[in-house]
Enzyme design. Structure first.
Site, mmCIF file in Angstrom:
data_model
loop_
_atom_site.group_PDB
_atom_site.id
_atom_site.type_symbol
_atom_site.label_atom_id
_atom_site.label_comp_id
_atom_site.label_asym_id
_atom_site.label_seq_id
_atom_site.Cartn_x
_atom_site.Cartn_y
_atom_site.Cartn_z
ATOM 1 N N SER A 1 0.829 -1.205 0.000
ATOM 2 C CA SER A 1 0.000 0.000 0.000
ATOM 3 C C SER A 1 0.867 1.261 0.000
ATOM 4 O O SER A 1 1.709 1.447 -0.872
ATOM 5 C CB SER A 1 -0.950 -0.082 1.204
ATOM 6 N N PHE A 2 0.717 2.118 1.012
ATOM 7 C CA PHE A 2 1.510 3.346 1.121
ATOM 8 C C PHE A 2 3.015 3.055 1.056
ATOM 9 O O PHE A 2 3.781 3.810 0.450
ATOM 10 C CB PHE A 2 1.156 4.049 2.440
#
Length: 309
Positions: A102-103
């Protein structure tokens, strides 16, 4: 390879906490967690991966067991990228690979462009190396404003730490993250909370709010330029029921992701692999066995990197 050790790496504002698996003599793989998660994100996956690597999972600043930034400072994408450079320096790595969820994938992606000669492989777990601005052009200025306002608000509110029971904390986490199951939620909270006399409190810095306030968005033109800087081989594992954008409101618009995959394929050619797996955004935790085989063969494959200046 269930055994790991905990280290604290000194940085000017305190320390960055890391979990380490395997021998430091082996090729390093730096594992980057998602927004508001922590290094425990990789606890289930890493034991299933090849043992002849040195896996390091870090907590970003303000997350997990890492120090919070000094008062008055904002959290932004570039700061997280520079934290990675500090971790690499602490371990004296000249070359290493990334595995980012993700991030964490967007931090690894940006680092891989800024320091292309340092990165062998970039593994993206339901993530992309950059975030396109297509859905966000009108909002970016608002996000920057909110990031500053939120920090000032947190500073002004003299609230003492909110103590909850572990059950309450877990329920709150699962309500906010419908993709997390109970076991994985508990795993993240083990590292994301600390015990007090009357319950537990969250470790995370309250200046961290929603990811889009801290992200760097790029245009399609910038994306093409950034991807052409990459020297790493890239594996993008897409969860079919995963996230397609920063905000859930935009998940139905697959166009930015398709454009990104298409651009990666066009520019990197055989240095890019795209694999879809059944599962949701936390597939690397919920169904880690589905991801382990793909990651393992990519890590063990010979780099197809072309040495370019």
């Amino acid at each position: 390879m269930g055994l790991f050790s905990e280290l604290k790496l000194a940085v000017p504002w305190g320390h960055i906490a890391v979990k380490v698996w395997g021998s430091q003599k082996n090729p390093p793989v730096l594992c980057l967690h998602g927004w508001l998660d922590n290094a425990n994100s990789f606890d289930r996956l890493i034991p299933l991966l090849p043992q002849d690597f040195h896996y390091v999972a870090m907590d970003f600043g303000g997350h997990g067991l890492s120090s919070h930034y000094k008062p008055g400072l904002l959290y932004n994408h570039q700061n997280f990228v520079s934290e990675v450079r500090r971790v690499a320096a602490a371990f004296k790595w000249t070359r290493f690979s990334f595995m980012g969820h993700s991030f964490g994938g967007t931090v690894g992606g940006m680092f891989s462009c800024i320091f292309p000669e340092m990165v062998d492989k970039l593994i993206l777990l339901d993530s992309t190396p950059f975030l396109l601005d297509c859905n966000e052009t009108e909002n970016i200025v608002t996000y920057k404003r909110r990031n500053i306002e939120h920090m000032l608000q947190v500073e002004a509110s003299q609230d003492s730490l909110r103590v909850s029971s572990m059950e309450e904390m877990l329920q709150g986490l699962l309500n906010k993250n419908s993709h997390l199951n109970k076991e994985c939620g508990e795993l993240l909270l083990q590292r994301g909370t600390r015990k007090m006399a009357t319950g537990v409190v969250s470790n995370r810095d309250r200046r961290l709010s929603v990811p889009e306030h801290s992200f760097d968005f790029v245009s399609k033109e910038m994306l093409v330029h950034f991807i052409s800087r990459l020297q790493a081989d890239v594996l993008l594992i897409k969860a079919t029921q995963g996230y397609y954008d920063v905000r859930r409101a935009n998940d139905d618009n697959k166009e930015p992701l398709l454009f990104m995959v298409d651009t990666l394929r066009t520019i990197l050619k055989e240095r890019f692999q795209y694999v879809e797996v059944p599962g949701n955004h936390y597939v690397h935790m919920n169904d880690h066995h589905l991801v382990a085989g793909v990651v393992s063969s990519f890590l063990q494959s010979q780099p197809r990197t072309t040495s370019r200046m």
